[in-house]
Design a protein around this motif. Structure first.
Motif, PDB file in Angstrom:
ATOM      1  N   LEU A  74       5.181  96.811  88.981  1.00 48.14           N
ATOM      2  CA  LEU A  74       6.039  96.536  87.830  1.00 48.14           C
ATOM      3  C   LEU A  74       5.419  95.417  87.006  1.00 48.14           C
ATOM      4  CD1 LEU A  74       8.896  97.360  86.657  1.00 48.14           C
ATOM      5  CD2 LEU A  74       9.752  95.280  87.750  1.00 48.14           C
ATOM      6  N   THR A  75       5.313  95.619  85.709  1.00 48.21           N
ATOM      7  CA  THR A  75       4.790  94.581  84.818  1.00 48.21           C
ATOM      8  C   THR A  75       5.913  93.605  84.459  1.00 48.21           C
ATOM      9  OG1 THR A  75       5.334  95.844  82.830  1.00 48.21           O
ATOM     10  CG2 THR A  75       3.143  96.219  83.826  1.00 48.21           C
ATOM     11  N   PRO A  76       5.570  92.414  83.955  1.00 44.03           N
ATOM     12  CA  PRO A  76       6.620  91.504  83.474  1.00 44.03           C
ATOM     13  C   PRO A  76       7.504  92.150  82.408  1.00 44.03           C
ATOM     14  CG  PRO A  76       4.554  90.329  83.698  1.00 44.03           C
ATOM     15  CD  PRO A  76       4.242  91.777  83.930  1.00 44.03           C
ATOM     16  N   GLY A  77       6.908  92.969  81.543  1.00 44.70           N
ATOM     17  CA  GLY A  77       7.698  93.669  80.531  1.00 44.70           C
ATOM     18  C   GLY A  77       8.721  94.603  81.157  1.00 44.70           C
ATOM     19  N   GLY A  78       8.307  95.301  82.217  1.00 42.66           N
ATOM     20  CA  GLY A  78       9.231  96.177  82.924  1.00 42.66           C
ATOM     21  C   GLY A  78      10.344  95.396  83.594  1.00 42.66           C
ATOM     22  N   ALA A  79       9.980  94.250  84.183  1.00 37.92           N
ATOM     23  CA  ALA A  79      10.985  93.393  84.813  1.00 37.92           C
ATOM     24  C   ALA A  79      12.020  92.935  83.791  1.00 37.92           C
ATOM     25  CB  ALA A  79      10.306  92.193  85.464  1.00 37.92           C
ATOM     26  N   PRO A 108      18.914  92.465  89.009  1.00 40.62           N
ATOM     27  CA  PRO A 108      18.073  91.338  89.417  1.00 40.62           C
ATOM     28  C   PRO A 108      16.728  91.841  89.959  1.00 40.62           C
ATOM     29  CG  PRO A 108      20.280  91.179  90.365  1.00 40.62           C
ATOM     30  CD  PRO A 108      20.152  92.555  89.798  1.00 40.62           C
ATOM     31  N   VAL A 109      15.658  91.174  89.592  1.00 39.56           N
ATOM     32  CA  VAL A 109      14.311  91.555  90.037  1.00 39.56           C
ATOM     33  C   VAL A 109      13.702  90.384  90.809  1.00 39.56           C
ATOM     34  CG1 VAL A 109      11.991  92.243  89.326  1.00 39.56           C
ATOM     35  CG2 VAL A 109      13.987  93.135  88.097  1.00 39.56           C
ATOM     36  N   TYR A 110      13.235  90.681  92.033  1.00 41.50           N
ATOM     37  CA  TYR A 110      12.606  89.674  92.883  1.00 41.50           C
ATOM     38  C   TYR A 110      11.149  90.088  93.115  1.00 41.50           C
ATOM     39  CZ  TYR A 110      17.204  87.695  93.757  1.00 41.50           C
ATOM     40  OH  TYR A 110      18.429  87.095  93.589  1.00 41.50           O
ATOM     41  N   VAL A 111      10.236  89.208  92.751  1.00 44.65           N
ATOM     42  CA  VAL A 111       8.806  89.492  92.816  1.00 44.65           C
ATOM     43  C   VAL A 111       8.155  88.539  93.811  1.00 44.65           C
ATOM     44  CG1 VAL A 111       6.654  89.628  91.490  1.00 44.65           C
ATOM     45  CG2 VAL A 111       8.836  90.235  90.397  1.00 44.65           C
ATOM     46  N   GLN A 112       7.327  89.083  94.690  1.00 44.15           N
ATOM     47  CA  GLN A 112       6.621  88.215  95.631  1.00 44.15           C
ATOM     48  C   GLN A 112       5.587  87.365  94.908  1.00 44.15           C
ATOM     49  OE1 GLN A 112       4.772  90.260  98.928  1.00 44.15           O
ATOM     50  NE2 GLN A 112       3.735  88.422  99.662  1.00 44.15           N
ATOM     51  N   HIS A 113       5.406  86.156  95.363  1.00 46.04           N
ATOM     52  CA  HIS A 113       4.431  85.226  94.790  1.00 46.04           C
ATOM     53  C   HIS A 113       3.058  85.895  94.671  1.00 46.04           C
ATOM     54  CE1 HIS A 113       2.026  81.684  94.111  1.00 46.04           C
ATOM     55  NE2 HIS A 113       1.462  81.739  95.311  1.00 46.04           N
ATOM     56  N   ASN A 114       2.498  85.855  93.472  1.00 46.22           N
ATOM     57  CA  ASN A 114       1.167  86.394  93.161  1.00 46.22           C
ATOM     58  C   ASN A 114       1.050  87.915  93.317  1.00 46.22           C
ATOM     59  OD1 ASN A 114      -0.071  84.075  92.260  1.00 46.22           O
ATOM     60  ND2 ASN A 114      -0.964  83.536  94.244  1.00 46.22           N
ATOM     61  N   ALA A 115       2.183  88.617  93.274  1.00 47.71           N
ATOM     62  CA  ALA A 115       2.124  90.078  93.397  1.00 47.71           C
ATOM     63  C   ALA A 115       1.307  90.713  92.277  1.00 47.71           C
ATOM     64  CB  ALA A 115       3.538  90.665  93.410  1.00 47.71           C
ATOM     65  N   GLY A 116       1.356  90.125  91.077  1.00 48.69           N
ATOM     66  CA  GLY A 116       0.671  90.729  89.938  1.00 48.69           C
ATOM     67  C   GLY A 116      -0.589  90.029  89.514  1.00 48.69           C
ATOM     68  N   ASP A 139       0.510  86.787  85.997  1.00 49.83           N
ATOM     69  CA  ASP A 139       0.803  85.683  86.913  1.00 49.83           C
ATOM     70  C   ASP A 139       2.306  85.486  87.073  1.00 49.83           C
ATOM     71  OD1 ASP A 139       1.605  84.387  84.568  1.00 49.83           O
ATOM     72  OD2 ASP A 139      -0.240  83.202  84.413  1.00 49.83           O
ATOM     73  N   ASP A 140       2.681  84.619  88.019  1.00 52.60           N
ATOM     74  CA  ASP A 140       4.096  84.377  88.299  1.00 52.60           C
ATOM     75  C   ASP A 140       4.844  83.885  87.066  1.00 52.60           C
ATOM     76  OD1 ASP A 140       3.664  85.147  90.894  1.00 52.60           O
ATOM     77  OD2 ASP A 140       3.802  83.129  91.756  1.00 52.60           O
ATOM     78  N   GLU A 141       4.173  83.061  86.260  1.00 52.13           N
ATOM     79  CA  GLU A 141       4.829  82.502  85.075  1.00 52.13           C
ATOM     80  C   GLU A 141       5.297  83.607  84.124  1.00 52.13           C
ATOM     81  OE1 GLU A 141       2.087  81.283  86.497  1.00 52.13           O
ATOM     82  OE2 GLU A 141       3.061  79.442  87.222  1.00 52.13           O
ATOM     83  N   ALA A 142       4.519  84.690  84.038  1.00 51.09           N
ATOM     84  CA  ALA A 142       4.904  85.802  83.159  1.00 51.09           C
ATOM     85  C   ALA A 142       6.178  86.472  83.655  1.00 51.09           C
ATOM     86  CB  ALA A 142       3.766  86.815  83.071  1.00 51.09           C
ATOM     87  N   TYR A 143       6.296  86.614  84.976  1.00 49.21           N
ATOM     88  CA  TYR A 143       7.511  87.212  85.536  1.00 49.21           C
ATOM     89  C   TYR A 143       8.708  86.267  85.378  1.00 49.21           C
ATOM     90  CZ  TYR A 143       4.743  90.968  87.590  1.00 49.21           C
ATOM     91  OH  TYR A 143       3.932  92.055  87.771  1.00 49.21           O
ATOM     92  N   ILE A 144       8.472  84.980  85.574  1.00 48.88           N
ATOM     93  CA  ILE A 144       9.549  83.996  85.411  1.00 48.88           C
ATOM     94  C   ILE A 144      10.048  84.006  83.968  1.00 48.88           C
ATOM     95  CG2 ILE A 144      10.073  81.519  85.428  1.00 48.88           C
ATOM     96  CD1 ILE A 144       8.078  81.297  87.806  1.00 48.88           C
ATOM     97  N   ALA A 145       9.111  84.075  83.018  1.00 50.44           N
ATOM     98  CA  ALA A 145       9.491  84.126  81.600  1.00 50.44           C
ATOM     99  C   ALA A 145      10.309  85.374  81.290  1.00 50.44           C
ATOM    100  CB  ALA A 145       8.239  84.084  80.727  1.00 50.44           C
ATOM    101  N   ALA A 146      10.083  86.444  82.053  1.00 57.91           N
ATOM    102  CA  ALA A 146      10.833  87.685  81.859  1.00 57.91           C
ATOM    103  C   ALA A 146      12.212  87.631  82.509  1.00 57.91           C
ATOM    104  CB  ALA A 146      10.046  88.863  82.422  1.00 57.91           C
ATOM    105  N   GLY A 147      12.443  86.592  83.325  1.00 56.87           N
ATOM    106  CA  GLY A 147      13.737  86.441  83.981  1.00 56.87           C
ATOM    107  C   GLY A 147      13.757  86.814  85.442  1.00 56.87           C
ATOM    108  N   ALA A 148      12.596  87.152  86.005  1.00 58.41           N
ATOM    109  CA  ALA A 148      12.525  87.536  87.415  1.00 58.41           C
ATOM    110  C   ALA A 148      12.530  86.307  88.313  1.00 58.41           C
ATOM    111  CB  ALA A 148      11.276  88.375  87.674  1.00 58.41           C
TER     112      ALA A 148
END
Length: 395
Positions: free
Chosen positions: A45-50, A59-67, A73-82
């Motif tokens: 899943l991309t940050p855009g998808g999240a 709610p979307v939970y992503v493992q550290h450094n999954a992408g 990076d994690d910051e992109a997922y956090i910015a998306a709300g994950a």
């Protein structure tokens, strides 16, 4: 009365409210673990998808450094709300639906919970241990590779087949080089020197993409298939340096002595691939020739094939090199992740919004992805492969 001045009956109001309640989305917790298969660098899943799933209330939970290896990076997922979780165990523990790229491997088996939806490539027919582990888990296993539309196309397999077919030629060209143990051939040849000859077994998505790329590089290409309508179509659309051939043991044997690179691209959805080249047939190939088995996810279409990894991609049998990496698209994770998630995301949304049962009732193509459901084998080819009881999902 409505805006047009027409009277709305009580029955119509009740029907309307009932439909609204029926269509209301559920909330599903989605987990994105980091892939742990050897050199599997894609993420499901991309940050855009999240971001889109979170907008829909999931709610979307992503493992550290999954992408991280796919460029996210994690910051992109956090910015998306994950939410970022530190371990794979925490992701499996919290999620109602796990979305992955590749099949779970042994360390993940014990993490999968009863009734948990796992949506990924499974390729059960080539993995007995995985099949029995998922039966024991009592999870709902939906396989990308068997989601099938009415026209028999495989929408979640196509994008990775396109990548794998092209990568098969790219890797084949590299391993024909002498430093990699090959013949020392330039696949295109040069003026005054013949190009390499490439034999592609299978005229589907993998095979046609492999043939196109090999032809574009200047190789002399033969593509073989058992479907005459498909061969007629390929003969019309392929470049002039691609010839078609009806696939039979005799015809394949006739081609092997002059072939430098063989691409195995045969697929029977959900079932084990047939062996089109036996060990006995290797004697027809010249020493230093290379065979790339793209069908290795489904058990391989060469008798002498066994899975390899990007770390240790090839081995030699009777003087013939074999490249049998089971996750070829993992070598180009940025391209592969975007291509895969473009295809899977609408199905992820449907599963999240409606739950797996309703989503599969409404979409027969998605229902064909149901391979193992709460301990029961619901895909006939998987049951047949291992002699297990087949229980149609309708029951």
């Amino acid at each position: 009365m409505n805006k047009k001045g027409k009277t709305i009956t009580l029955y119509q109001k009740i029907t309307y409210l009932s439909s609204c309640l029926t269509q209301k989305s559920i909330i599903m917790i989605i987990g994105i673990p980091k892939e742990i298969k050897n050199n599997e660098n894609r993420v499901s899943l991309t940050p855009g998808g999240a971001k889109e799933l979170i907008k829909r209330g999931h709610p979307v939970y992503v493992q550290h450094n999954a992408g991280i290896n796919s460029g996210f990076d994690d910051e992109a997922y956090i910015a998306a709300g994950a939410n970022i979780l530190s371990t794979i165990e925490k992701v499996y523990e919290i999620a109602e639906m796990i979305v992955k790229v590749k099949e779970p491997i042994e360390p993940e088996y014990k993490l999968i919970k009863p009734n948990q939806v796992v949506f990924t490539y499974f390729h059960f027919a080539s993995e007995k241990e995985l099949t029995y582990a998922m039966i024991d888990s009592k999870a709902v296993c939906i396989a990308y590779e068997t989601v099938e539309k009415e026209d028999r196309s495989l929408p979640l397999l196509i994008p990775m087949s396109e990548v794998a077919g092209r990568m098969a030629i790219q890797e084949g060209a590299r391993f024909l080089e002498r430093p990699q143990g090959g013949k020392g051939l330039l696949i295109s040849g040069v003026p005054g020197v013949k190009p390499a000859k490439v034999l592609v077994l299978g005229g589907g998505v993998v095979g046609s993409n492999a043939a196109f790329l090999a032809a574009g590089m200047g190789a002399d290409v033969v593509i073989a298939d058992i479907s005459l309508p498909r061969l007629r179509y390929l003969s019309e659309i392929m470049p002039h340096n691609v010839k078609t051939l009806y696939s039979s043991p005799h015809n394949i044997e006739e081609e092997l002595p002059t072939t430098d690179l063989v691409i195995g691209a045969v697929l029977i959805p959900g079932a084990k691939a047939p062996h089109l080249i036996t060990r006995e047939m290797l004697k027809y190939l010249r020493k230093g020739s290379l065979m790339v088995d793209v069908a290795i996810d489904q058990g391989g279409c060469f008798e002498t094939s066994h899975p390899t990894t990007h770390t240790d991609p090839q081995y030699v049998v009777d003087g013939i090199a074999h490249y049998c990496v089971a996750n070829i698209p993992g070598a180009v994770p940025y391209t592969s992740t975007l291509a895969l998630t473009n295809a899977t995301f609408p199905y992820v949304v449907a599963l999240a919004n409606k739950g797996w049962e309703q989503a599969c009732k409404e979409d027969k193509s998605l229902a064909k992805g149901l391979n193992i459901v709460k301990g029961k084998v619901t895909y006939p080819a998987v049951a047949e492969t291992f002699g297990l009881k087949y229980e149609p999902i309708e029951l």
